[in-house]
Write a protein that holds these residues in place. Sequence first.
Motif, PDB file in Angstrom:
ATOM      1  N   THR A   1      -5.678  -2.378  -2.359  1.00  0.00           N
ATOM      2  CA  THR A   1      -5.061  -3.088  -1.236  1.00  0.00           C
ATOM      3  C   THR A   1      -6.130  -3.746  -0.370  1.00  0.00           C
ATOM      4  OG1 THR A   1      -3.151  -1.589  -1.172  1.00  0.00           O
ATOM      5  CG2 THR A   1      -3.684  -2.780   0.854  1.00  0.00           C
TER       6      THR A   1
ATOM      7  N   ALA B   1      -6.332   3.841   2.727  1.00  0.00           N
ATOM      8  CA  ALA B   1      -6.581   2.440   3.110  1.00  0.00           C
ATOM      9  C   ALA B   1      -7.482   2.370   4.334  1.00  0.00           C
ATOM     10  CB  ALA B   1      -5.264   1.718   3.367  1.00  0.00           C
TER      11      ALA B   1
ATOM     12  N   HIS C   1      -6.908  -7.798   0.040  1.00  0.00           N
ATOM     13  CA  HIS C   1      -7.024  -8.413   1.371  1.00  0.00           C
ATOM     14  C   HIS C   1      -8.297  -9.252   1.463  1.00  0.00           C
ATOM     15  CE1 HIS C   1      -7.228  -8.621   5.802  1.00  0.00           C
ATOM     16  NE2 HIS C   1      -8.484  -8.226   5.679  1.00  0.00           N
TER      17      HIS C   1
ATOM     18  N   PRO D   1      -1.401  -2.562   6.327  1.00  0.00           N
ATOM     19  CA  PRO D   1      -0.812  -2.019   5.097  1.00  0.00           C
ATOM     20  C   PRO D   1       0.692  -1.812   5.253  1.00  0.00           C
ATOM     21  CG  PRO D   1      -2.755  -0.757   5.790  1.00  0.00           C
ATOM     22  CD  PRO D   1      -2.360  -1.620   6.941  1.00  0.00           C
TER      23      PRO D   1
ATOM     24  N   CYS E   1       0.867  -1.185   0.000  1.00  0.00           N
ATOM     25  CA  CYS E   1       0.000   0.000   0.000  1.00  0.00           C
ATOM     26  C   CYS E   1       0.900   1.230   0.000  1.00  0.00           C
ATOM     27  CB  CYS E   1      -0.902  -0.016   1.234  1.00  0.00           C
ATOM     28  SG  CYS E   1      -2.076   1.350   1.312  1.00  0.00           S
TER      29      CYS E   1
ATOM     30  N   PRO F   1      -4.524   2.240  -2.625  1.00  0.00           N
ATOM     31  CA  PRO F   1      -5.018   1.725  -1.341  1.00  0.00           C
ATOM     32  C   PRO F   1      -6.361   1.010  -1.404  1.00  0.00           C
ATOM     33  CG  PRO F   1      -4.039   3.879  -1.044  1.00  0.00           C
ATOM     34  CD  PRO F   1      -4.091   3.648  -2.522  1.00  0.00           C
TER      35      PRO F   1
END
Length: 311
Positions: free
Chosen positions: A241, A275, A245, A255, A224, A238
């Motif tokens: 990201t 994020a 996940h 992150p 990230c 982000p």
Amino acid sequence: MSMNMKTLLGLLRDYARTNTNRRPARPIQVVKTAVPYAGNSGQAVVRWFGHSALMLELDGKILLIDPMFGAAPSPVPIFGGKRYSKTAPLALEQLPPIDVVLISHDHYDHLDYGSIMKIKDRVKQFIVPLGVAAHLERWGVPSEKIQEHDWWSEFHYEGLDLACTPARHFSGRGLGDRESTLWCSWVIKGREVSIFFSGDSGYADHFQEIGRKYGPFDVTFMECGQYDSRWAGIHMVPEETVQAHQDVGGNLLIPIHWGAFTLSLHEWTDPIERASKAAADKKVPLAAPQIGQALVIGAAEYPTSPWWKSV
């Protein structure tokens, strides 16, 4: 990553511009680490050291992942500059024997010559993607202390189950060795804790495939930071990201790939701010430990204080 002359000139122009928010206004404070935290408690403990460097204590083993503790992430000072903190958060010379060092790829901000030279004699096993052993051997690491693995390789190491899994990135440390070695992500499974480390990667369907094969994960360390539209294929923004996940079946998201160096053009806090918002919108648990802070995996509470706002 192929760039025409117009794109390259635009990139050089953008790097030359002054943006005071691309780095912290003053050196950030880190939590100094000298000795393992867990000891014989049986807890799984992780410390993030900024960027992608981690120390993991799992089932009595000490693992270092992408142990980059140098002052600069590039041999070219204009890219990356110096570390945000005055010193590295870990005194490498004081570390006890290290069971495993995992490397995701050979870029300077992940495979650091100076860091390897300081720890190589106290590492039992280096585990790396294909081709990276040549770097280590050239730096004096005995070949018998190195394992190389291809994508989807599954293996055991002293009670841990590991898998070398795909990433969408590239490799190379010079002008003539691009993509001469492999890049990867890592799956790490202990007796009770399952971990995913993304390495550097753009967003793609390999995350779903990894999730189907190895998920769910108690914690994921997801790239990230250092993103830009011009290299969207090899680094996630982000929001991606958080989606990656979820794709792998992660529970707690931490992150990484931010908080230590400036390798892109975004503000240095942009990765964790975006994020955090995306994770909150999707009800994804996210931890934001201070650099060097010990975090117990599976704890009832995780560090969430926005420490970066006070820098």
